[in-house]
Design an enzyme around this catalytic site. Sequence first.
Site, PDB file in Angstrom:
ATOM      1  N   SER A 230       0.847  -1.188   0.000  1.00  0.00           N
ATOM      2  CA  SER A 230       0.000   0.000   0.000  1.00  0.00           C
ATOM      3  C   SER A 230       0.883   1.238   0.000  1.00  0.00           C
ATOM      4  O   SER A 230       2.087   1.161   0.241  1.00  0.00           O
ATOM      5  CB  SER A 230      -0.900  -0.023   1.246  1.00  0.00           C
ATOM      6  N   CYS A 231       0.272   2.392  -0.288  1.00  0.00           N
ATOM      7  CA  CYS A 231       0.982   3.676  -0.217  1.00  0.00           C
ATOM      8  C   CYS A 231      -0.072   4.767  -0.144  1.00  0.00           C
ATOM      9  O   CYS A 231      -1.091   4.595   0.530  1.00  0.00           O
ATOM     10  CB  CYS A 231       1.924   3.848  -1.406  1.00  0.00           C
ATOM     11  N   GLY A 232       0.118   5.863  -0.834  1.00  0.00           N
ATOM     12  CA  GLY A 232      -0.894   6.907  -0.854  1.00  0.00           C
ATOM     13  C   GLY A 232      -1.971   6.655  -1.882  1.00  0.00           C
ATOM     14  O   GLY A 232      -3.157   6.788  -1.609  1.00  0.00           O
ATOM     15  N   TRP A 259      -3.952   4.264   1.016  1.00  0.00           N
ATOM     16  CA  TRP A 259      -4.311   5.126   2.143  1.00  0.00           C
ATOM     17  C   TRP A 259      -5.390   6.138   1.781  1.00  0.00           C
ATOM     18  O   TRP A 259      -6.228   6.495   2.617  1.00  0.00           O
ATOM     19  CB  TRP A 259      -3.080   5.849   2.680  1.00  0.00           C
TER      20      TRP A 259
END
Length: 268
Positions: A230-232, A259
């Site tokens: 995951s990330c932004g 996120w």
Amino acid sequence: MTEPLVSSSLLNNNLEDPDLIVLDASPKTEKPDFENIGIKGARHFDLKYEFSDTASELPNTLPSPKQFENSCRKLGINNSSKIVVYDNLGIYISPRVWWMFKVMGHQNIAVLNGGLPEWISQGYETVQQKENNIKPGDFESKFQPEMVKDYDFVLSNVISQASVLIDARSPGRFNGIAPEPREGLPSGNIPASLNLPYTEVLEQGKYKSKKALKAIFNKLDINEKPLVFSCGSGVTACIILLASEFVLMNDKSVYDGSWTEWAQIKNK
């Protein structure tokens, strides 16, 4: 391309291969050295508009298999194509493109290690980018749903912890002490997730050695569990996913909403 990462010298030696297609996934840049130049014959991979679901409220959402297929055909991509993708930031957008092709069932795809900056530093030729008349390809999507995770899966995994979620954002954003770049979005993290900033797996715009990457992942408590990255917004997650591909045999997927989706739902 049997390996997920290729060097500038290997690509240069194979530019005349009739089955090779080079994709330029560069975002717009303020660096004049990289403005409107690229590798000879490269075709522009438009992540934002052509290869994302523009109807989604979330950025960079994976398009439908049919949209992906149609967009690939417009680029002249065939089922038999050998694809190398690069971007002008070194390693940034290109791993996302690599993952997308894997999700759509195309295995013959690799990332140019170091991207355009490395290509230029090695003295290889660049040309002014221009639109070419391209013969449509015959690419067919063969969607691999297990490589993509959604909000419901991640929510249930917070309880079960059957998979390990690894977040590629900076420590400040992950720990809620630095702002998110998306206006109005709070920072923080998904419960039970681990933090591995994507910058940790890179060195001077290229991937670190397999030995260094193995040491990095060995510090995480993952064992043989499936990994969800995951990330932004689903882009830098793919950087650390690709890094893990070199040293880990675990099943791997991406939380595509990342996120941005999680924080929006949790803060309604």
